[in-house]
Design a protein around this motif. Sequence first.
Motif, short mmCIF file in Angstrom:
data_model
loop_
_atom_site.label_atom_id
_atom_site.label_comp_id
_atom_site.label_asym_id
_atom_site.label_seq_id
_atom_site.Cartn_x
_atom_site.Cartn_y
_atom_site.Cartn_z
N ARG A 10 0.84 -1.19 0.00
CA ARG A 10 0.00 0.00 0.00
C ARG A 10 0.87 1.23 0.00
NH1 ARG A 10 -4.16 0.50 3.29
NH2 ARG A 10 -5.02 -1.22 2.09
N ALA A 12 2.26 4.59 0.77
CA ALA A 12 2.04 5.48 1.91
C ALA A 12 1.92 6.90 1.40
CB ALA A 12 3.22 5.38 2.86
N PRO A 13 1.19 7.72 2.11
CA PRO A 13 1.11 9.11 1.68
C PRO A 13 2.46 9.78 1.86
CG PRO A 13 -0.06 8.77 3.75
CD PRO A 13 0.43 7.43 3.30
N HIS A 14 3.05 10.21 0.82
CA HIS A 14 4.24 11.04 1.01
C HIS A 14 3.74 12.48 0.99
CE1 HIS A 14 4.59 12.45 -3.13
NE2 HIS A 14 4.30 11.25 -3.52
N PRO A 15 4.56 13.42 1.36
CA PRO A 15 4.04 14.77 1.55
C PRO A 15 3.28 15.21 0.32
CG PRO A 15 6.30 14.64 2.27
CD PRO A 15 5.97 13.33 1.61
N GLU A 342 -7.35 7.81 4.54
CA GLU A 342 -6.17 8.68 4.46
C GLU A 342 -5.54 8.60 3.07
OE1 GLU A 342 -2.02 9.18 6.90
OE2 GLU A 342 -3.57 7.88 7.75
N MET B 1 -0.47 2.02 8.47
CA MET B 1 0.02 2.53 7.19
C MET B 1 1.45 3.04 7.37
SD MET B 1 -1.95 5.25 4.82
CE MET B 1 -3.41 4.26 4.64
N PRO B 2 2.39 2.59 6.55
CA PRO B 2 3.77 3.02 6.74
C PRO B 2 3.88 4.53 6.55
CG PRO B 2 3.51 1.81 4.68
CD PRO B 2 2.21 1.74 5.39
N ASP B 3 4.78 5.13 7.23
CA ASP B 3 4.84 6.58 7.09
C ASP B 3 5.94 6.94 6.11
OD1 ASP B 3 7.08 7.09 9.46
OD2 ASP B 3 6.55 8.88 8.28
N THR B 4 5.98 8.21 5.79
CA THR B 4 6.80 8.68 4.68
C THR B 4 8.25 8.26 4.74
OG1 THR B 4 5.46 10.59 4.98
CG2 THR B 4 7.23 10.74 3.38
#
Lengths: 514, 323
Positions: A10, A12-15, A342, B1-4
């Motif tokens: 999945r 991940a949201p990057h900036p 998210e 959820m993995p972070d940036t």
Amino acid sequence: MSDRPRPTPRPAPHPGPDSPSTPAATATATARPASASGALVYAPAPESRAVVSLRPAYGLFIDGEFTEPGEQTMTTVNPADEEALAEVATATEADLDRAVAAARRAFDGVWSRTSPSERGKYLYRISRIIQDRARELAVLESLDNGKPIKETRDVDIPLAAAHFFYYAGWADKLPFALPGVPAPRPLGVAAQVIPWNFPLLMLAWKIAPALAAGNTVVLKPAETTPLTALVFAEICQEAGLPPGVVNIVTGAGATGRALVAHPGVDKVAFTGSTGVGREIARTVAGTRKRVTLELGGKGANIVYADAALDQAVEGIVTGIFFNQGHVCCAGSRLLVQESVAEEVLHRLKERMARLRLGDPLDKNTDIGAVNSSAQLARIQDLARTGREEGGEEWSPSCELPSRGYWFAPTVFTGITQAHRIAREEIFGPVLSVLTFRTPQEAVEKANNTPYGLSAGIWSEKGSRVLWTADRLRAGVIWANTFNKFDPASPFGGYRESGYGREGGRHGLEAYLNG
Amino acid sequence: MPDTATPAPAPLSPAGGNAALRALLDGLPGVDEAGVHARVADLATRSVKTTAKAHAIDLAIRMVDLTTLEGADTPGKVRALCAKALLPDPADRTVPPVAAVCVYPDLVPVAARALGSTPVGIASVATSFPAGRAPLEAKLLDTRYAVAGGATEIDMVIDRGAFLAGDHRKVYDEIVAVKEACARPDGPPAHLKVILETGELASYDDVRRASWLAMYAGADFIKTSTGKVAPAATPAVTLIMLQAVRDFRAATGRQVGVKPAGGIRTTKDALRNLVMVNETVGPDWLDPRWFRFGASSLLNDLLMQRAKLTTGTYPGPDYYSAD
């Protein structure tokens, strides 16, 4: 219904575009290279206005002729720059009497005696002329309404022609239109009042089935968008349509009220706000008039965790930002399953950052102008309410032109069913985002509205789509798509979204007696 | 959820079998075919004209992997190709060179002699291109031979049979092994482009899964097609692969390039691809290091359209070398 476990890949949201950190700032953390070439900047690609030749002033179209504009007129403006486009007559009660009388004469004397296949020929001819003049109509619609040329060119005008083609085919097949009715008869004179969001397309939805069924019409276009209807009057002349079969009367709310109340009409068809729809229902109650109403909506767009997310994001964008959100069936409430909320929001914001707002005649414009200052004020008011109620507002950075009526595409998060912006129809590019955990909760939230026009379901699992569709109270339900229209498909709502269907075989029922 | 800030996941353990890989790939969001086609059609309406077109044409020229992959290729043809790669339009020295030439392994030394130390790369198809039906040892030998001959980029094919049969582990391990074979003792390793041959994959879901599999295994680029199977680089497939590299970077921090190859013949095709790059992954990929066109006839059309913009007249195809 259990969700498949979804392991690590999945994204991940990057900036995102809402993040203060720039790509340069994050480049140190990742091995992200700087671009040597920069973004592809599209040069302006405006469609030429030269195909449109407007008269300075327009009269009414009654009995096959344009009247002199007369004393009472109103000005229709280009919402993208507030420039005046033309003066348009305001029909008086006396004008309406003449228009209804002309329609009655044409119904009794000509149109109801015209053979069905001949009626079909006129409709075919009208559709071909719409196609011939498609570019002119597309540019004019964009000028008068503010919507982007890519939509008028690819949606409004082709669909309007398609509706005439479709109903042309029905004209000589009416014995098959109503089950059990071998010889249906037309109603007579139809009074039709249409909105400003799809001016020519709504005209086609109204006029094509009415004429195919053998009725004559008096149509009032919206106050702010009368011009393509007046060009349509020219098209009726060009097609040699007998005088009085189609009459176009322009004016504001008072003209519409008077037309609906006119004792000489047999049928009322209205598309517009629920408030006005209620008023019309009261006006015609107890009369012989048949009524169909296509009113407001607060459509739910339900995104399940197992949806094809990239396409769901496209569907969310189409659902609420198509036509600046001026769509009664807009997916203005996004219901997204909590486990992907998210991620979906992150993707949605990235996608919204690529929407291009500006000159509606530029072929690369995605978001045009809001149709009127009054509508802009209403959108601004509801957005303010959303902020005051504690909703979190987000828009991509985009510069709004200094003149004209503009509103940036906007998303509200932190919204619940109790918030006003999640309940009232905004009719603008404003999306309210709510989350849910179980399919039951999604259905409850989707149905918790007085409206019932449209809904969307996004899931790769067929059984889940069907389970949900069965339980939604909405006239139109799209699965893994949104805002798709076809003349063969009936359209209409439940409850406060109105009654009656337009389009398809069902659309003929509103114009025929059994 | 993995972070940036999550670093790239550790390479999959060789002990992990097909089940683990399948779970990983099946966890990816699905692809809705009708939705992809609608998005592609929408992006195809973008109008790229005047200054934007001039900029885009030069960018597209710089992204071309000028390709000849015929059984009848000769050293002479490859030398001509290299000359054209360096100076695409002898009549107009402002035209930039292309990114690379792309040839069979046995012709790599010819290209290396012709291109010397110029910035134009030398790509070579290896691993028993185009079918990939050879033992791993042969594929690795093929790769090492091309690298030793001077190839700076290796375009390998995946084992589509294994992929479709569900043997993802085999596909993965082969990519890892070929990547190792790209090493060069006397310099940087050859860049590895992994050809998915999307025309032979069953569905868009499989295009996305194969993209992630190749990226996890270490691909520097993912490439649509060999050009020997139809359909080749359709806009829908390229869009899905662009979404894959975007999401892979978001998940792992590693940027991977995309190369549509086969079937892109006109300037209009190329511009539509650049619009997709621009609006799907953004400017970070609008660079020959991250996006390439595998093409042969495309270059001449780009040159003719460029000449039309700069001179106002459209020169005929006879003014450009056919090879």
